[in-house]
Design a protein around this motif. Structure first.
Motif, PDB file in Angstrom:
ATOM      1  N   GLN A   1      72.837  78.621  35.820  1.00 54.85           N
ATOM      2  CA  GLN A   1      72.652  77.569  34.814  1.00 54.85           C
ATOM      3  C   GLN A   1      73.418  76.305  35.171  1.00 54.85           C
ATOM      4  O   GLN A   1      73.018  75.199  34.797  1.00 54.85           O
ATOM      5  N   MET A   2      74.516  76.464  35.887  1.00 53.57           N
ATOM      6  CA  MET A   2      75.243  75.279  36.352  1.00 53.57           C
ATOM      7  C   MET A   2      74.403  74.521  37.373  1.00 53.57           C
ATOM      8  O   MET A   2      74.401  73.285  37.400  1.00 53.57           O
ATOM      9  N   LYS A   3      73.675  75.244  38.202  1.00 51.21           N
ATOM     10  CA  LYS A   3      72.783  74.586  39.163  1.00 51.21           C
ATOM     11  C   LYS A   3      71.664  73.856  38.437  1.00 51.21           C
ATOM     12  O   LYS A   3      71.262  72.751  38.849  1.00 51.21           O
ATOM     13  N   VAL A   4      71.172  74.449  37.356  1.00 49.93           N
ATOM     14  CA  VAL A   4      70.164  73.771  36.536  1.00 49.93           C
ATOM     15  C   VAL A   4      70.754  72.493  35.950  1.00 49.93           C
ATOM     16  O   VAL A   4      70.104  71.434  35.920  1.00 49.93           O
ATOM     17  N   GLY A   5      71.998  72.586  35.480  1.00 52.70           N
ATOM     18  CA  GLY A   5      72.657  71.410  34.921  1.00 52.70           C
ATOM     19  C   GLY A   5      72.840  70.311  35.954  1.00 52.70           C
ATOM     20  O   GLY A   5      72.701  69.119  35.643  1.00 52.70           O
ATOM     21  N   ARG A   6      73.144  70.697  37.173  1.00 51.67           N
ATOM     22  CA  ARG A   6      73.299  69.692  38.232  1.00 51.67           C
ATOM     23  C   ARG A   6      71.955  69.022  38.526  1.00 51.67           C
ATOM     24  O   ARG A   6      71.893  67.798  38.743  1.00 51.67           O
ATOM     25  N   ARG A   7      70.883  69.812  38.539  1.00 53.93           N
ATOM     26  CA  ARG A   7      69.558  69.216  38.752  1.00 53.93           C
ATOM     27  C   ARG A   7      69.219  68.235  37.643  1.00 53.93           C
ATOM     28  O   ARG A   7      68.606  67.188  37.881  1.00 53.93           O
ATOM     29  N   LEU A   8      69.612  68.586  36.421  1.00 53.31           N
ATOM     30  CA  LEU A   8      69.371  67.673  35.299  1.00 53.31           C
ATOM     31  C   LEU A   8      70.129  66.366  35.505  1.00 53.31           C
ATOM     32  O   LEU A   8      69.580  65.272  35.288  1.00 53.31           O
ATOM     33  N   ALA A   9      71.403  66.459  35.906  1.00 54.79           N
ATOM     34  CA  ALA A   9      72.200  65.247  36.112  1.00 54.79           C
ATOM     35  C   ALA A   9      71.603  64.385  37.228  1.00 54.79           C
ATOM     36  O   ALA A   9      71.547  63.149  37.113  1.00 54.79           O
TER      37      ALA A   9
END
Length: 875
Positions: free
Chosen positions: A635-643
């Motif tokens: 989910q942190m990787k998903v958050g980075r993609r969002l940023a």
């Protein structure tokens, strides 16, 4: 876009322009420094109470390192703080450090290789060992406390660095430590006020005791752990010669402390024995057989021995049945010497009792149990073999051996008489989520003792109390000498009570200081008063108290939250805050709580360095209030993609509005005229309303969920549909409408995401806006003004965006299925749908043609929706 600055100390910075290659790397360092320099999060002390949002921040325990659970829950609080700051509130967001208590002492002992000996004098030249040796070095209490302060100050700097890297919008000018001078003064003042009102008393009473830490433990610090044990069946001869009584016990080593047998008053097996006496095996002590409703007829043989003390039920029986005390377990966890045949230790055969007890004295509880079972077997009093069981045993939450109950002198806050008032306060408090109120209610209803606030330790807030020593050298514990408030804080181990001199310490006719310190919760229960400047800064206290929110994790509802309500009720007659926002735990992949003892605690710094703060915050914000959440680096990787998408989509959108000099020029809301643009903004206005309502209810996860879902559809659908039109001449209505809609949407979306992703949103905001996004106004639908769509759909919005996005999706799928690029021309696109939806589609026909590379568009009205895509042939 309206802005306001509640705490800025510098003028607002102007736009920096759109960078050629934006990235996430280094944003934490850049913006943390800028926020500090600008005073972005400084509390506005001139704000009236109604404009203040004050937070009773949990002070993390400074005894090592922060873990991922801290990042999880503190992100929740920070998101709420950022929301209210953008809503125009002056946010009082302090940070405390809980640096006293047992964990700190243990860390200092291990780190420096020392142990505290209060009998030693201060060594002005003391230096700790260069490295811990095999045997700890004994040091005086002041020298030990100095080492504790040294280590905690170092830890606090590390903690602050991590919090800044995470992006906590704390006002770092408002910090405190729970053993600072201010905290000691507040804690001692609170104690003195309780003492003068008779709400705290000193008793020599049965006390839960950790034999390793050598300190008392409160009810709130207990935890049950399943441990192997065994039932031992023991035979007690009746004094009247009428036979024997068999009992079963898991604590045969406490047989010398037996003061009675007890059975349920309705148990017909033992009713004839009530009022008679039996004799304890090995020790020949006559004890009565009594009745009490807490005795369980289904447990063991249905009759139990009462010892002083095996567990808390023994304490209840001892108190309610007015039984004598025979204490055999010392504070070191070993059986203390006993003189059989003396007062209180009467025996029918004192010599035999002495001989048996000599086999036990000086042994640990576990060793004594092994030996007494052997002695009972040899005497014939043990019936059969022990029956193995697994049962819950009470431990101090940080301890390694089962708790014992010893009699000792302690200070108690009288909480039992407050039960009804505390329950009423729990009903008055707004809980998020609401079901957490049940945990508080169950705890208050289950209280069985007053709150023990004494700890036999060294690094903590000392009690501001001395005791007179009479001419015979006896200490008058029943005549405490209380410090006056004007002298606070005091240390009775070094300070002298009024009317005495230091050379009278410990001498007949002199005084002694109270050797104990306050329980860490006795200090932490006053965090609103410490942070808010109670009595020390009346103006500040009036602006922030009662506070708006306490944001604890659910496991400390029974400790920190409960104790703070107790102190506020007794001191102020009110709740300390209006709301309690509860966080859950971070679970391991097996959905179990992470813990240091299991070695699976995740430290956050590598995660922040690897994924970035916004990405880690994104994962944390996905955990709903009060809900346990699994640690998930995915989910942190998903958050980075969002940023990253925020950077790229913003650069793409703003690039449509940038002039030759890079300055972004935005048409006003009145320029939004096309149905597609208006429909997008109408949907966004709904998201703004939903996110606002969610944040107002402390549901940051819901706010993120709704905002993120819209953002991705905005990028995937709307940006693709208008990118050609938005490149046009802004003097023309179509391009002006697209550019104005893009600017309005991007501004609102950045502000919606800002509480969760503070770094990337601040970065993008700086490209084209003045000042910080975190002091900009929270978005509202009103700012879209005339741009909102008039009627047309079930929720008042035109269905044009929904219809066109669905058709564009079908076109994309056709190209993907045919393994063609998204730019491949569509020879013919046929759409059948209802009249309303076809009309909506026609209003955005040019955008659909441009986005899908559609050559021919054919529309027909039908009750059976259908989309047919015919791709152009290869040349």
């Amino acid at each position: 876009m309206s802005t306001h600055a509640t705490g800025s100390t510098r003028g607002p910075a102007g736009p920096t322009g759109i960078p050629e290659k934006p990235g996430l790397e280094g944003l934490e360092t850049t913006w943390s420094s800028r926020w500090e320099a600008d005073g972005t999060y400084a509390f506005d002390r001139a704000a009236p109470r109604e404009d203040v949002f004050s937070i009773d921040t949990p002070p993390p325990t400074v005894s090592g390192s922060l873990h991922i659970g801290h990042v999880f829950s503190y992100t929740h609080t920070d998101a709420v703080a950022r929301f209210h700051r953008m809503r125009g509130r002056a946010v009082f967001y302090p940070m405390g450090w809980d640096d006293n208590g047992l964990p700190t002492e243990r860390r200092v002992q291990n780190f420096f290789g020392v142990r505290c000996d209060p009998s030693l004098p201060v060594d002005p030249d003391f230096e700790p060992p260069a490295r811990p040796g095999k045997e700890p070095v004994s040091v005086s209490r002041p020298d030990f406390v100095a080492l504790c302060q040294q280590l905690t100050e170092e830890d606090e700097q590390v903690f602050e660095h991590l919090w800044r890297m995470l992006g906590l919008s704390v006002d770092w000018s408002h910090t405190y430590a729970t053993v600072s001078e201010r905290a000691r003064r507040v804690s001692q003042r609170g104690f003195l006020r309780l003492a003068h009102r008779g709400q705290v008393v000193q008793r020599t009473a049965p006390t839960l005791w950790d034999v390793d830490f050598r300190t008392a433990v409160s009810q709130a610090e207990l935890e049950d752990r399943e441990r192997p044990g065994a039932y031992h069946r023991l035979r007690f001869p009746r004094v009247d010669g009428g036979g024997d009584v068999d009992i079963e016990t898991t604590r045969p080593e406490l047989l010398p402390a037996c003061v009675a047998l007890v059975a349920h008053p309705d148990d017909g097996r033992y009713r004839p024995l009530f009022g008679t006496e039996v004799t304890t095996p090995l020790f020949g002590v006559r004890v009565p057989v009594l009745a009490h409703e807490l005795a369980d007829p289904e447990k063991g043989s249905g009759i139990a021995m009462i010892c002083t003390f095996g567990d808390t039920t023994d304490v209840v029986w001892w108190r309610e049945l007015s039984l004598p005390t025979r204490t055999i377990v010392g504070r070191d966890g070993r059986l203390r010497p006993v003189a059989w045949g003396t007062e209180g230790w009467e025996s029918d055969d004192a010599r035999a009792a002495d001989a048996a007890y000599a086999e036990l004295a000086g042994r640990t509880v576990k060793q004594a149990q092994t030996r007494i079972v052997e002695l009972l077997g040899e005497s014939g009093a043990l019936i059969g073999d022990p029956s193995p069981i697994t049962h819950p045993v009470k431990f101090y939450e940080k301890g390694e051996r089962p708790l014992e109950i010893v009699s000792s002198r302690q200070w108690f806050v009288l909480t039992l008489p407050l039960r009804d008032r505390l329950l009423a306060r729990g009903e008055e408090l707004h809980w998020h989520p609401p079901y957490m109120a049940h945990r508080y209610r169950a705890w208050v209803e289950g209280l069985n003792s007053d709150w023990n606030i004494s700890r036999q330790r060294f690094f903590g807030v000392p009690f501001p109390v001395w005791y007179p020593v009479d001419a015979d050298g006896e200490t008058g514990f029943d005549r405490p000498i209380l410090a006056t408030e004007d002298r606070l804080p005091v240390d009775p181990s070094t300070d002298v009570p009024e009317g005495y001199t230091d050379d009278q310490r410990g001498r007949p006719g002199g005084f002694v200081g109270d050797p104990d310190v306050m329980d860490t919760w006795a200090t932490s229960s006053l965090t609103p008063q410490i942070a808010g400047g109670w009595e020390d800064d009346p103006d500040l206290f009036a602006r922030v108290f009662p506070m708006d929110v306490r944001p604890p994790a659910h496991e400390i509802i029974r400790t920190w939250l409960f104790s703070t309500i107790v102190r506020s009720e007794l001191e102020h007659g009110s709740l300390p805050w209006t709301d309690a926002a509860i966080s859950g735990w971070v679970l391991d992949p097996d959905r179990k709580k992470m813990s240091k003892s299991k070695g699976d605690v995740v430290t956050p710094l590598p995660l922040l360095e690897r994924h970035g703060a916004d990405a880690v915050r994104y994962w944390a914000a996905g955990g709903r209030p009060g809900t346990d959440t699994a640690f998930d680096e995915g989910q942190m990787k998903v958050g980075r993609r969002l940023a990253i998408k925020v950077l790229n989509a913003s650069r793409f959108a703003l690039g449509r509005m940038a002039g030759d000099n890079g300055t972004v020029v935005v048409p006003g809301p009145a320029s939004v005229t096309t149905p597609l643009d208006r429909a997008m903004l109408s949907r966004l206005a709904e998201v703004v309303a939903e996110a606002t309502a969610a944040f107002e209810s402390y549901d940051y996860a819901r706010a993120l969920e709704r905002t993120e879902a819209f953002f991705w559809s905005f990028c995937d659908d709307y940006l693709e549909l208008v990118k050609t039109r938005a490149y046009g001449d802004p003097a023309e209505p179509g391009p002006a409408s697209a550019q104005a809609a893009l600017a309005l949407a991007l501004s609102a979306l950045l502000r919606l995401l800002a509480p969760i992703l503070p770094f990337v949103t601040e970065e993008v905001w700086s490209w084209w806006q003045t000042g910080s996004i975190h002091t900009a106004a929270w978005p509202t639908g009103d700012e879209f003004g005339p741009a909102l769509a008039p009627g047309g759909g079930p929720d008042g919005a035109s269905p044009v965006l929904e219809v066109v996005a669905e058709v564009l999706g079908q076109v994309r799928r056709a190209k993907t299925g045919a393994k063609r690029s998204m730019r491949w021309p569509v020879a013919s696109l046929t759409v059948a749908d209802t009249s309303e939806r076809i009309t909506a589609l026609r209003s955005a026909e040019d955008d659909l043609r441009d986005a899908g590379s559609v050559v021919t568009l054919v529309t027909t009205e039908s009750d059976r929706p259908e989309v047919r895509v015919e791709l152009a042939e290869e040349e």
